[in-house]
Each structure stands twice: as C-alpha cells, then as structure tokens.
Write a protein that holds these residues in place. Structure first.
Motif, PDB file in Angstrom:
ATOM      1  N   SER A  77      22.862  -5.955  10.434  1.00 14.39           N
ATOM      2  CA  SER A  77      22.585  -4.453  10.999  1.00 14.39           C
ATOM      3  C   SER A  77      21.478  -3.882  10.100  1.00 14.39           C
ATOM      4  CB  SER A  77      24.202  -3.980  10.782  1.00 14.39           C
ATOM      5  OG  SER A  77      25.091  -4.403  11.839  1.00 14.39           O
ATOM      6  N   ASP A 134      22.664  -3.924  18.405  1.00 14.96           N
ATOM      7  CA  ASP A 134      23.504  -4.539  17.327  1.00 14.96           C
ATOM      8  C   ASP A 134      24.877  -4.772  17.921  1.00 14.96           C
ATOM      9  OD1 ASP A 134      24.596  -4.912  14.782  1.00 14.96           O
ATOM     10  OD2 ASP A 134      24.204  -3.052  13.825  1.00 14.96           O
ATOM     11  N   GLU A 135      24.978  -6.057  17.976  1.00 13.67           N
ATOM     12  CA  GLU A 135      26.533  -6.565  18.593  1.00 13.67           C
ATOM     13  C   GLU A 135      26.887  -5.912  19.709  1.00 13.67           C
ATOM     14  OE1 GLU A 135      29.233  -8.325  15.932  1.00 13.67           O
ATOM     15  OE2 GLU A 135      27.821  -8.337  14.414  1.00 13.67           O
TER      16      GLU A 135
HETATM   17 MG    MG Z   1      26.715  -5.566  11.487  1.00  9.82          MG
END
Ligand code: MG
Ligand code: ADP
Length: 240
Positions: A41, A161-162
């Motif tokens: 991240s 991000d995910e």
């Molecule tokens: Mg992360």
C-alpha cells in the motif's frame, strides 16, 4: 509512466520502502503482491503523494515528485486511486459521487459531467443505479461505482489497492471484469491484489514485495510457475 529509482521511505525506524526500482510503461498493467505489512500500500500511495518518499527519485507521468513546485492536485487528477473500502460519499447519489470531482476540480459544466458520468456507469454496467445511494448497493456495485468515479477525472494512471479484498466471493468477478476491460482499453495500471487469475490473464508483470523490498519481478507465467525466492514460494503456497 511511473519510474521508481532507488526509492526509500521510513515510518520512524521502520524501513517501509527499501531501495525500490520499478518501471511501469504506458499501457502496462503491473500486479503487486506479497505478505501483509510488506509495503504494498505504501508503495502505490507514493505514486499520488498520499505518502511522500524520503530518498531516491520518483517520476510520474514525466513529473519528478520531489520538485518543490509540484502541483499535487494536478498530479492527483492524473492518477486515479481505488481503495479496498470503496470510500464512496454516503450522502451523495451514485451520479453525484461521480460528478463531484469533475465539477469541483476540473470545472466541467454540470450537464457535461453528468453525461460523462452516465457513459462511465454504462461502462461498469450500472446505468440504472444513477439515483441510488451507496448503502443501497452491493459491495461489488459500490466498487464499480468507485472505479467509475476515479475514471471521471480522466486519469492517465489507475492505482488499485486490494480492490476485491472486502468483497464477498461472488462479487469479485464483476469488479475484476471491469478492471480487465480497463486494462484492454490501454490504461496504465498498478494493482495490489492477490487475485492470481487476474495477474495471470491481465498483467504484464508481477512484483513480489517482502519487508519493504521488491524481492522479485517477473512475467506472471514465470513468477507463478517458477518463483525464485523461498519467501515467494511460501507466499504462493499459502494462496492455494
Ligand atoms: Mg495494504
Ligand atoms: P501492505 O499494504 O503490504 O500490507 P503497508 O504498506 O500498509 O503494507 O505497511 C507496511 C508497513 O508500514 C507495516 O508494518 C505497517 O504497519 C507500516 N505502516 C503503514 N502505514 C503507516 C503509517 N502511516 N505510520 C506508521 N507505520 C505505517
């Protein structure tokens, strides 16, 4: 489009990015994976200056992010970001979520912003939800709206991000489909994800991070079949 050269970052004593070198060309899709806490991240958040770097050089769309007169708002307009937790504005309709930034930041006239928003909603398959509020949508639908919202700023780069980690399994596919279409349209994308099917089918290369470093970068077919490092082997084994 994105170039990290010898980038370092610390959170106090924690060396969270350790000599990152990474080059993403226009139209490329790069998948970033690795254990929790490895710095994924933080890595993508540096690209739109959500996290500043401490050392090294980071060039995004030709702009050196260490330049004193860097216009952060201009940078963020170029770089769309999609979060794990959608982050839609709960008090705004789907349409208003998408038109807010173009109207406020790009100064797009309202009617034009709405027309563009409708085209984006068509693209993510949610035109009929224009007047709904986020709480009335499923997680997968909210994430597709979040993608449309990011695209409304006409970014040159999209960071994810995910994006499917908070979704029920049956909704993951619809979000990955939208992302795959976006990749096929030529968008430059950096995607933190553990969806290995997506990585295999869509990405040009896979970056494996561990403890703040890029331990491995390879084409997906190479990385999945023949990872070089024990840490990568372990990580892949536990995904199965
Ligand atoms: Mg992360
Ligand atoms: P990942 O996304 O791979 O799980 P992160 O980039 O979120 O990893 O975090 C990397 C490391 O940095 C972790 O140890 C995390 O606890 C720490 N960290 C992340 N953000 C901050 C912050 N704002 N302040 C201090 N430490 C942080």
């Amino acid at each position: 489009m994105i170039e990290f050269r010898g980038v370092h970052k610390w959170f106090k004593k924690l060396h969270v990015l350790n000599d990152i070198n990474l080059h993403v060309k226009p139209g490329e899709v790069v998948v970033v994976c690795g254990p929790s806490g490895s710095g994924k991240s933080t890595l993508i958040r540096t690209v739109n200056q959500l996290e500043p770097i401490d050392q090294g050089t980071l060039i995004v769309d030709g702009k050196d992010l260490s330049e004193k007169k860097l216009d952060i708002n201009a940078l963020r307009a170029e770089v769309g970001f999609v979060f794990q937790q959608f982050n839609l504005y709960p008090h705004l309709s789907v349409l208003s979520n998408i038109t807010l930034a173009p109207i406020k930041i790009r100064k797009t006239p309202k009617a034009e912003a709405q027309e563009q928003a409708m085209a984006l909603l068509e693209r993510v398959g949610l035109a009929e939800k224009r007047d709904a509020y986020p709480a009335q949508l499923s997680g997968g639908q909210q994430q597709r709206v979040a993608i449309a919202r990011a695209l409304a700023m006409k970014p040159r780069i999209m960071l994810f991000d995910e994006p499917t980690s908070a979704l029920d399994p049956e909704m993951i596919g619809e979000v990955l489909d939208v992302m795959q279409k976006l990749a096929l349209s030529g968008m430059t994308m950096v995607v933190v994800t553990h969806e290995m099917g997506f990585a295999r089918e869509v990405s040009k290369s896979v970056v494996f991070m561990d403890q703040g470093t890029i331990l491995e970068q390879a084409a997906p077919e190479e990385f999945f079949i023949n990872p070089q490092h024990d840490r990568a082997k372990q990580f892949l084994k536990q995904l199965l």
